[in-house]
Design a protein around this motif. Structure first.
Motif, PDB file in Angstrom:
ATOM      1  N   PRO A  14       0.825  -1.204   0.000  1.00  0.00           N
ATOM      2  CA  PRO A  14       0.000   0.000   0.000  1.00  0.00           C
ATOM      3  C   PRO A  14       0.863   1.259   0.000  1.00  0.00           C
ATOM      4  CG  PRO A  14      -0.366  -1.311   1.992  1.00  0.00           C
ATOM      5  CD  PRO A  14       0.672  -1.995   1.191  1.00  0.00           C
ATOM      6  N   GLN A  15       0.333   2.303  -0.590  1.00  0.00           N
ATOM      7  CA  GLN A  15       1.047   3.582  -0.631  1.00  0.00           C
ATOM      8  C   GLN A  15       1.044   4.199   0.764  1.00  0.00           C
ATOM      9  OE1 GLN A  15      -0.536   6.312  -3.457  1.00  0.00           O
ATOM     10  NE2 GLN A  15       1.066   7.815  -3.124  1.00  0.00           N
ATOM     11  N   VAL A  16       2.169   4.758   1.159  1.00  0.00           N
ATOM     12  CA  VAL A  16       2.296   5.385   2.478  1.00  0.00           C
ATOM     13  C   VAL A  16       1.429   6.646   2.521  1.00  0.00           C
ATOM     14  CG1 VAL A  16       3.890   6.454   4.110  1.00  0.00           C
ATOM     15  CG2 VAL A  16       4.618   4.472   2.778  1.00  0.00           C
ATOM     16  N   PRO A  17       0.520   6.744   3.511  1.00  0.00           N
ATOM     17  CA  PRO A  17      -0.363   7.916   3.602  1.00  0.00           C
ATOM     18  C   PRO A  17       0.355   9.132   4.175  1.00  0.00           C
ATOM     19  CG  PRO A  17      -0.847   6.363   5.355  1.00  0.00           C
ATOM     20  CD  PRO A  17       0.211   5.729   4.501  1.00  0.00           C
ATOM     21  N   PRO A  41       9.127  -2.360   8.613  1.00  0.00           N
ATOM     22  CA  PRO A  41       8.064  -2.820   7.711  1.00  0.00           C
ATOM     23  C   PRO A  41       6.664  -2.432   8.196  1.00  0.00           C
ATOM     24  CG  PRO A  41       8.763  -4.624   9.103  1.00  0.00           C
ATOM     25  CD  PRO A  41       9.663  -3.450   9.423  1.00  0.00           C
ATOM     26  N   TYR A  42       6.562  -1.755   9.339  1.00  0.00           N
ATOM     27  CA  TYR A  42       5.272  -1.427   9.942  1.00  0.00           C
ATOM     28  C   TYR A  42       4.936   0.048   9.800  1.00  0.00           C
ATOM     29  CZ  TYR A  42       6.225  -5.902  12.106  1.00  0.00           C
ATOM     30  OH  TYR A  42       6.537  -7.221  12.308  1.00  0.00           O
ATOM     31  N   PRO A  58       0.981  -2.883   7.198  1.00  0.00           N
ATOM     32  CA  PRO A  58       0.339  -2.085   6.149  1.00  0.00           C
ATOM     33  C   PRO A  58      -0.786  -2.830   5.420  1.00  0.00           C
ATOM     34  CG  PRO A  58       2.699  -1.783   6.070  1.00  0.00           C
ATOM     35  CD  PRO A  58       2.438  -2.870   7.073  1.00  0.00           C
ATOM     36  N   ALA A  59      -0.663  -4.144   5.272  1.00  0.00           N
ATOM     37  CA  ALA A  59      -1.706  -4.923   4.595  1.00  0.00           C
ATOM     38  C   ALA A  59      -2.994  -4.996   5.408  1.00  0.00           C
ATOM     39  CB  ALA A  59      -1.195  -6.329   4.309  1.00  0.00           C
ATOM     40  N   ASP A  60      -2.916  -4.735   6.728  1.00  0.00           N
ATOM     41  CA  ASP A  60      -4.087  -4.797   7.608  1.00  0.00           C
ATOM     42  C   ASP A  60      -4.745  -3.442   7.804  1.00  0.00           C
ATOM     43  OD1 ASP A  60      -3.644  -7.491   7.970  1.00  0.00           O
ATOM     44  OD2 ASP A  60      -2.609  -7.246   9.891  1.00  0.00           O
ATOM     45  N   VAL A  61      -4.259  -2.415   7.130  1.00  0.00           N
ATOM     46  CA  VAL A  61      -4.765  -1.054   7.326  1.00  0.00           C
ATOM     47  C   VAL A  61      -5.643  -0.655   6.147  1.00  0.00           C
ATOM     48  CG1 VAL A  61      -4.044   1.357   7.537  1.00  0.00           C
ATOM     49  CG2 VAL A  61      -2.781  -0.414   8.731  1.00  0.00           C
TER      50      VAL A  61
END
Length: 86
Positions: A14-17, A41-42, A58-61
């Motif tokens: 995912p792209q970093v917000p 990695p978090y 990131p995959a859980d957000v």
């Protein structure tokens, strides 16, 4: 398996917000927090009413639904008016 099939199943990170973006961490019981940065990695998230940051995969957000966003913003306003956060 062909190269096309392998690439189709590979998930892009995912792209970093932006800092302060509200996010929902599905890995922690749909906890809503503000994005604070990247830690290895978090992703670091902080509760909307202040408190200790936590790390999320990131995959859980995900982006909050409108009702989740509204609840978080109201909780922040209530905490601010009660003097619990600045």
């Amino acid at each position: 398996m062909s190269e096309e099939n392998t690439a189709a199943h590979r998930q892009e990170p995912p792209q970093v917000p932006s800092l302060g973006t509200l996010l929902v961490d599905t890995g922690h019981r749909n906890r809503v927090g503000e994005f604070r940065g990247v830690s290895g990695p978090y992703w670091s998230l902080r509760p909307v009413c202040g408190g200790t940051e936590w790390e999320a995969e990131p995959a859980d957000v995900r982006v909050p639904e409108p009702m989740e966003r509204l609840r978080a913003e109201i909780a922040r306003c209530n905490a601010r008016s009660a003097g619990r956060i600045l």
